[in-house]
Design a protein around this motif. Structure first.
Motif, PDB file in Angstrom:
ATOM      1  N   ARG A   2     -27.191 -55.197  -6.125  1.00 45.54           N
ATOM      2  CA  ARG A   2     -26.673 -54.155  -6.993  1.00 45.54           C
ATOM      3  C   ARG A   2     -25.941 -54.791  -8.173  1.00 45.54           C
ATOM      4  O   ARG A   2     -25.452 -55.917  -8.089  1.00 45.54           O
ATOM      5  CB  ARG A   2     -25.718 -53.246  -6.220  1.00 45.54           C
ATOM      6  CG  ARG A   2     -26.381 -52.471  -5.081  1.00 45.54           C
ATOM      7  CD  ARG A   2     -25.350 -51.685  -4.306  1.00 45.54           C
ATOM      8  NE  ARG A   2     -24.750 -50.644  -5.134  1.00 45.54           N
ATOM      9  CZ  ARG A   2     -25.237 -49.412  -5.236  1.00 45.54           C
ATOM     10  NH1 ARG A   2     -26.325 -49.074  -4.561  1.00 45.54           N
ATOM     11  NH2 ARG A   2     -24.656 -48.506  -5.994  1.00 45.54           N
ATOM     12  N   ASP A   5     -19.552 -54.860 -10.235  1.00 45.45           N
ATOM     13  CA  ASP A   5     -18.600 -53.896 -10.777  1.00 45.45           C
ATOM     14  C   ASP A   5     -18.143 -54.258 -12.187  1.00 45.45           C
ATOM     15  O   ASP A   5     -17.843 -53.375 -12.989  1.00 45.45           O
ATOM     16  CB  ASP A   5     -17.381 -53.782  -9.847  1.00 45.45           C
ATOM     17  CG  ASP A   5     -17.710 -53.123  -8.519  1.00 45.45           C
ATOM     18  OD1 ASP A   5     -18.773 -52.462  -8.431  1.00 45.45           O
ATOM     19  OD2 ASP A   5     -16.922 -53.269  -7.573  1.00 45.45           O
ATOM     20  N   THR A   8     -19.701 -52.511 -15.422  1.00 47.99           N
ATOM     21  CA  THR A   8     -19.341 -51.154 -15.841  1.00 47.99           C
ATOM     22  C   THR A   8     -17.833 -50.918 -15.887  1.00 47.99           C
ATOM     23  O   THR A   8     -17.401 -49.801 -16.156  1.00 47.99           O
ATOM     24  CB  THR A   8     -19.979 -50.123 -14.898  1.00 47.99           C
ATOM     25  OG1 THR A   8     -19.571 -50.391 -13.544  1.00 47.99           O
ATOM     26  CG2 THR A   8     -21.502 -50.174 -14.978  1.00 47.99           C
ATOM     27  N   PHE A 196     -29.798 -52.674 -13.332  1.00 46.57           N
ATOM     28  CA  PHE A 196     -29.173 -51.654 -14.164  1.00 46.57           C
ATOM     29  C   PHE A 196     -30.163 -51.196 -15.230  1.00 46.57           C
ATOM     30  O   PHE A 196     -31.152 -51.881 -15.523  1.00 46.57           O
ATOM     31  CB  PHE A 196     -27.882 -52.166 -14.819  1.00 46.57           C
ATOM     32  CG  PHE A 196     -28.071 -53.277 -15.812  1.00 46.57           C
ATOM     33  CD1 PHE A 196     -28.217 -53.026 -17.167  1.00 46.57           C
ATOM     34  CD2 PHE A 196     -28.090 -54.610 -15.391  1.00 46.57           C
ATOM     35  CE1 PHE A 196     -28.391 -54.052 -18.085  1.00 46.57           C
ATOM     36  CE2 PHE A 196     -28.262 -55.647 -16.295  1.00 46.57           C
ATOM     37  CZ  PHE A 196     -28.411 -55.368 -17.648  1.00 46.57           C
ATOM     38  N   TRP A 210     -32.043 -41.016 -14.050  1.00 48.00           N
ATOM     39  CA  TRP A 210     -31.375 -40.308 -12.950  1.00 48.00           C
ATOM     40  C   TRP A 210     -31.869 -40.826 -11.613  1.00 48.00           C
ATOM     41  O   TRP A 210     -31.080 -41.100 -10.697  1.00 48.00           O
ATOM     42  CB  TRP A 210     -31.628 -38.802 -13.054  1.00 48.00           C
ATOM     43  CG  TRP A 210     -30.824 -37.989 -12.073  1.00 48.00           C
ATOM     44  CD1 TRP A 210     -29.630 -37.381 -12.286  1.00 48.00           C
ATOM     45  CD2 TRP A 210     -31.161 -37.723 -10.689  1.00 48.00           C
ATOM     46  NE1 TRP A 210     -29.187 -36.746 -11.134  1.00 48.00           N
ATOM     47  CE2 TRP A 210     -30.114 -36.947 -10.144  1.00 48.00           C
ATOM     48  CE3 TRP A 210     -32.242 -38.061  -9.874  1.00 48.00           C
ATOM     49  CZ2 TRP A 210     -30.115 -36.502  -8.822  1.00 48.00           C
ATOM     50  CZ3 TRP A 210     -32.243 -37.638  -8.546  1.00 48.00           C
ATOM     51  CH2 TRP A 210     -31.205 -36.869  -8.038  1.00 48.00           C
ATOM     52  N   ARG A 213     -30.617 -44.386 -10.984  1.00 43.09           N
ATOM     53  CA  ARG A 213     -29.191 -44.420 -10.658  1.00 43.09           C
ATOM     54  C   ARG A 213     -28.897 -43.834  -9.288  1.00 43.09           C
ATOM     55  O   ARG A 213     -28.155 -44.427  -8.494  1.00 43.09           O
ATOM     56  CB  ARG A 213     -28.417 -43.662 -11.732  1.00 43.09           C
ATOM     57  CG  ARG A 213     -26.912 -43.689 -11.588  1.00 43.09           C
ATOM     58  CD  ARG A 213     -26.272 -42.706 -12.563  1.00 43.09           C
ATOM     59  NE  ARG A 213     -24.846 -42.853 -12.685  1.00 43.09           N
ATOM     60  CZ  ARG A 213     -24.054 -41.929 -13.234  1.00 43.09           C
ATOM     61  NH1 ARG A 213     -24.588 -40.814 -13.727  1.00 43.09           N
ATOM     62  NH2 ARG A 213     -22.751 -42.130 -13.317  1.00 43.09           N
ATOM     63  N   ASN A 214     -29.463 -42.669  -9.011  1.00 43.02           N
ATOM     64  CA  ASN A 214     -29.064 -41.921  -7.820  1.00 43.02           C
ATOM     65  C   ASN A 214     -29.874 -42.229  -6.571  1.00 43.02           C
ATOM     66  O   ASN A 214     -29.371 -42.051  -5.457  1.00 43.02           O
ATOM     67  CB  ASN A 214     -29.129 -40.422  -8.121  1.00 43.02           C
ATOM     68  CG  ASN A 214     -28.073 -39.996  -9.124  1.00 43.02           C
ATOM     69  OD1 ASN A 214     -26.895 -39.876  -8.800  1.00 43.02           O
ATOM     70  ND2 ASN A 214     -28.484 -39.778 -10.369  1.00 43.02           N
ATOM     71  N   ALA A 219     -27.018 -49.305 -11.796  1.00 42.70           N
ATOM     72  CA  ALA A 219     -25.967 -48.889 -12.736  1.00 42.70           C
ATOM     73  C   ALA A 219     -26.636 -48.370 -13.998  1.00 42.70           C
ATOM     74  O   ALA A 219     -27.714 -48.831 -14.384  1.00 42.70           O
ATOM     75  CB  ALA A 219     -25.055 -50.070 -13.059  1.00 42.70           C
ATOM     76  N   TYR A 237     -22.938 -38.646 -18.160  1.00 43.85           N
ATOM     77  CA  TYR A 237     -24.223 -39.012 -17.581  1.00 43.85           C
ATOM     78  C   TYR A 237     -24.380 -40.490 -17.231  1.00 43.85           C
ATOM     79  O   TYR A 237     -25.365 -40.847 -16.560  1.00 43.85           O
ATOM     80  CB  TYR A 237     -25.343 -38.617 -18.547  1.00 43.85           C
ATOM     81  CG  TYR A 237     -25.471 -37.128 -18.729  1.00 43.85           C
ATOM     82  CD1 TYR A 237     -25.900 -36.313 -17.686  1.00 43.85           C
ATOM     83  CD2 TYR A 237     -25.150 -36.518 -19.947  1.00 43.85           C
ATOM     84  CE1 TYR A 237     -26.016 -34.939 -17.845  1.00 43.85           C
ATOM     85  CE2 TYR A 237     -25.272 -35.148 -20.117  1.00 43.85           C
ATOM     86  CZ  TYR A 237     -25.705 -34.367 -19.068  1.00 43.85           C
ATOM     87  OH  TYR A 237     -25.820 -33.015 -19.220  1.00 43.85           O
ATOM     88  N   ALA A 238     -23.483 -41.349 -17.665  1.00 43.34           N
ATOM     89  CA  ALA A 238     -23.661 -42.788 -17.457  1.00 43.34           C
ATOM     90  C   ALA A 238     -22.430 -43.407 -16.813  1.00 43.34           C
ATOM     91  O   ALA A 238     -21.360 -42.791 -16.752  1.00 43.34           O
ATOM     92  CB  ALA A 238     -23.975 -43.479 -18.783  1.00 43.34           C
ATOM     93  N   ASP A 239     -22.596 -44.638 -16.352  1.00 43.91           N
ATOM     94  CA  ASP A 239     -21.487 -45.368 -15.734  1.00 43.91           C
ATOM     95  C   ASP A 239     -20.621 -46.088 -16.752  1.00 43.91           C
ATOM     96  O   ASP A 239     -19.454 -46.354 -16.485  1.00 43.91           O
ATOM     97  CB  ASP A 239     -22.030 -46.385 -14.730  1.00 43.91           C
ATOM     98  CG  ASP A 239     -22.787 -45.721 -13.594  1.00 43.91           C
ATOM     99  OD1 ASP A 239     -22.222 -44.820 -12.958  1.00 43.91           O
ATOM    100  OD2 ASP A 239     -23.959 -46.089 -13.377  1.00 43.91           O
ATOM    101  N   GLN A 240     -21.188 -46.420 -17.903  1.00 42.27           N
ATOM    102  CA  GLN A 240     -20.423 -47.086 -18.951  1.00 42.27           C
ATOM    103  C   GLN A 240     -21.198 -47.005 -20.265  1.00 42.27           C
ATOM    104  O   GLN A 240     -22.415 -46.834 -20.278  1.00 42.27           O
ATOM    105  CB  GLN A 240     -20.154 -48.549 -18.602  1.00 42.27           C
ATOM    106  CG  GLN A 240     -19.159 -49.258 -19.488  1.00 42.27           C
ATOM    107  CD  GLN A 240     -17.837 -48.507 -19.640  1.00 42.27           C
ATOM    108  OE1 GLN A 240     -17.686 -47.695 -20.564  1.00 42.27           O
ATOM    109  NE2 GLN A 240     -16.911 -48.756 -18.724  1.00 42.27           N
TER     110      GLN A 240
END
Length: 250
Positions: A2, A5, A8, A196, A210, A213-214, A219, A237-240
């Protein structure tokens, strides 16, 4: 794997924290210093030279920001380092110069520019340089072949796909319809296996990011955020966001 962290955790300055009116030009040392001072991640672009070096520059030809003209791919790194810029006394950096300047202070998000011709020399040079870089770095490209090359050459680094919902605007006219078709809806995802997605803010929400991401845990970054409305859209709608033209904390 993944996406980490740190990718983002903070907004990412598009081509560094630049302000051309003040002599801080995109993808140049001053924009890098400004982003570090603001503790923002830094997005940069890479182009290949005739002698196989990776240069930090968005355009594949001189002229918009610089004196002179001609494709970067026809000139050596030494030649490009001598090219004057219109609004700054600074000079173009290599990827190695950039890594030495940032030295792990903030995350780097590096976009591989491509002519969609299967040439992987730029990724090969990136792999050589980033093998000796211990700071946080992630790599991405619009070109699925380059993303696959990143997967093979730099498996330890977070990799992403730069994407949008359609490729029917004039910018993409040079690509054959079959090539554009492979880029639609992240169809290459099972092969490239991105960690990502960097998606155009104007195209969010959209089914492909979508799902990535889901359902697959990718990311989701979004580019290029310039207005308050786009900032609200990115937050929804986004993480960053990858931003330009303002300071997120002002």
């Amino acid at each position: 794997m993944r996406a980490p962290d740190w990718l983002t955790a903070r907004p990412i300055a598009h081509r560094g924290l630049h302000d051309r009116a003040r002599g801080v030009v995109e993808n140049m040392p001053g924009a890098v210093h400004a982003a570090i001072a603001g503790r923002f991640g830094i997005e940069v672009d890479l182009q290949l030279t005739s002698d196989g070096e990776a240069m930090v520059h968005h355009d594949d030809a001189l002229g918009r920001l610089t004196d002179g003209s001609g494709a970067l791919a026809t000139q050596t790194a030494a030649q490009l380092k001598q090219v004057p810029f219109k609004d700054t006394p600074e000079r173009m950096m290599t990827l190695g110069d950039l890594c030495a300047l940032v030295d792990g202070a903030v995350p780097l998000l590096i976009e591989v520019k491509s002519h969609f011709d299967g040439d992987r020399k730029l990724v090969a040079r990136m792999a050589q340089v980033l093998a000796n870089y211990s700071g946080p770095a992630a790599v991405m490209s619009f070109d699925p072949d380059q993303v696959l090359a990143l997967r093979e050459a730099l498996p330890q680094l977070p990799r992403g796909v730069t994407a949008q919902r359609r490729y029917d605007d004039p910018y993409w006219d040079h690509l054959a319809p079959a090539k554009r078709n492979t880029m639609l809806h992240l169809r290459h995802g099972l092969q490239t296996q991105p960690h990502f997605i960097a998606y155009w803010v104007q195209d969010l929400p959209a089914p492909a990011p979508w799902i990535a991401r889901n359902l697959f845990g990718c990311a989701l970054l979004t580019w290029t955020v310039r207005t308050p409305e786009q900032r609200q859209h990115a937050a929804r709608y986004a993480d960053q966001m990858i931003f330009e033209g303002f300071r997120p904390e002002d």
